[in-house]
Design an enzyme around this catalytic site. Structure first.
Site, short mmCIF file in Angstrom:
data_model
loop_
_atom_site.label_atom_id
_atom_site.label_comp_id
_atom_site.label_asym_id
_atom_site.label_seq_id
_atom_site.Cartn_x
_atom_site.Cartn_y
_atom_site.Cartn_z
CB ALA A 1 10.65 0.82 -6.90
CG MET A 2 8.59 -4.76 -10.32
SD MET A 2 6.98 -5.04 -9.54
CE MET A 2 7.02 -6.82 -9.32
CD GLU A 3 7.00 -6.29 -5.68
OE1 GLU A 3 5.90 -6.87 -5.59
OE2 GLU A 3 7.11 -5.08 -5.96
CG HIS B 1 7.66 -0.54 -0.61
ND1 HIS B 1 6.49 -0.25 0.05
CD2 HIS B 1 7.29 -1.28 -1.69
CE1 HIS B 1 5.47 -0.79 -0.59
NE2 HIS B 1 5.94 -1.41 -1.66
CD GLU B 2 9.81 -1.78 -4.51
OE1 GLU B 2 9.42 -2.93 -4.77
OE2 GLU B 2 9.03 -0.81 -4.48
#
Length: 427
Positions: free
Chosen positions: A305-307, A340-341
């Site tokens: 994933a990416m924030e 987390h993200e």
């Protein structure tokens, strides 16, 4: 970012800001693609000029799988100079001009592909304290990797293949999507416009404020201006996704996007995101600064994933939950990656490391907050049972002779990517 597989690679990094050896000898100076000397000889950009604001228009073509664009960058000149050095990678640059108080002037362009750099040369000095803008037109192919502005696709149940275009800019891939100062310390505001066909939608970091009809049946979506942020957090997606939405107790609109045939698998992620964003708002006592948070399930996605600020992106397996088929471990995994993200919206996005040597400030805290947030919001998942396992994972990697300090000097893009390992995340 939430990597799916972490691999430690040994490297011997250069010191931050290291110069090319023997730079005093003319034969060793960088040479631009046209054979002229390139006026900058370091991997890191000079600090004589900083970006203040990007006005960015992007037009991806999902039939020809390329894109064009124009970017206007407002500059803060901190030292007198006649050269603007910034990043661009594998794109055609044209019509480069300086917008100065005296008027519009063309700029000469030198390219140094080894460092992914452009030098924009002015025939007059840009004076410290005065405001200038540079404008560049550019064109490139959509990337066929999972980095930069890249092409993706998915197949419907009837066998039709549909194209999408999405972004993944961490750590050094924004420069392949538009000319920019592609280092985390060069924070700026972004005003983004995306040109698309009516059969698609476009989403970005901020809410859409209006859509304008263009000649030829195209539409141009205008998005609100972002908060000040690093280039690696910029994001936009052009697709035929559908979405479901809810609003948090703090008034933030949460939406989950997915391909149409999987939109019925988004309910769990939507509820989790609402609950977790409200938790972080209260726990940090620092309000989430954007009016919305989108979560997009991307069919072609390399990382876990990416924030991206306001538009977090995920593998479909990291976001979609089917109550009839998914397992309890799937539910735990999806909840952890969302936690987390969303933690990154504070650790990384709001507060950002100056350089990639301190990536642990992003990833270590986001990893830690997975356990803090889920232990309180989803006690039935017993996330604390897995904390000891993280300790052993960190110790296992750290016991190798190839381990590295938590904060390690890195310089080039390859070394930066190597920092995304268990030491930075778990130690």
């Amino acid at each position: 970012m939430f990597p799916l597989l972490l691999v430690l690679v040994v490297s011997i990094p250069l010191a931050s800001g290291a110069q090319i050896p023997n730079q005093g000898q003319a034969k060793d100076l960088p040479v631009a693609t046209n054979g002229e000397p390139f006026p900058w000889d370091r991997m890191r950009l000079p600090i004589t000029i900083s970006p203040l604001h990007y006005d960015l228009t992007i037009h991806p073509n999902l039939t020809t799988l390329d894109f064009t664009g124009v970017v206007r960058i407002s500059l803060d000149v901190q030292e007198d100079t006649s050269t603007v050095v910034l990043h661009a990678k594998q794109m055609h640059i044209s019509n480069v001009v300086l917008l100065a108080p005296e008027g519009i002037r063309p700029l000469r362009v030198l390219e140094y592909p080894r460092f992914h750099q452009l030098a924009l040369l002015s025939d007059s000095v840009l004076i410290k304290g005065r405001k200038y803008e540079v404008q560049l037109e550019f064109a490139a192919n959509l990337s066929d990797s999972f980095h930069g502005f890249y092409k993706g696709s998915y197949r419907t149940s009837s066998g039709e293949v549909r194209a999408i275009a999405s972004t993944q800019f961490e750590a050094t891939f924004a420069r392949g999507a538009f000319p920019c100062f592609d280092e985390p310390a060069f924070k700026a505001n972004f005003t983004i416009r995306i040109i698309r066909e009516p059969r698609h939608i476009a989403i970005s970091n901020m809410p859409k404020v209006k859509t304008v009809e263009l000649p030829g049946g195209l539409l141009e979506d205008h998005f609100d201006t972002t908060v000040k942020m690093s280039t690696y957090l910029v994001a936009y997606i052009v697709s035929d996704f559908l979405s479901v939405s809810k609003t948090t107790n703090h008034g933030v609109k949460i939406s989950v996007y997915a391909v149409p045939e999987k939109i019925d698998q988004t309910a769990f992620a939507l509820d989790a995101a609402v609950k977790l964003l409200d938790f972080y708002d209260d726990y940090f006592d620092i309000p989430y600064p954007l009016p919305k948070q989108d979560l997009a399930a991307i069919p072609d996605f390399q990382s876990g994933a990416m924030e991206n600020w306001g538009l977090t992106t995920y593998r479909e397996t990291g976001l979609l939950f089917d109550p009839d088929r998914s397992s309890a471990s799937d539910k735990l995994g999806i909840t952890k990656v969302i936690a987390h993200e969303l933690a990154h919206q504070w650790f990384g996005n709001l507060v950002t490391m100056e350089w990639w040597n301190d990536l642990w400030l992003n990833e270590g805290f986001a990893k830690f907050m997975e356990f803090i947030s889920l232990d309180i919001t989803y006690p039935e998942l017993h996330v604390d049972d897995f904390f000891l396992g993280k300790c052993f994972e960190a110790m296992e990697v750290d016991s190798l002779t190839s381990s590295h300090p938590v904060s390690t000097p890195v310089e080039n893009p390859t070394q930066i990517q190597e920092m995304f390992d268990d030491v930075s995340y778990d130690k």
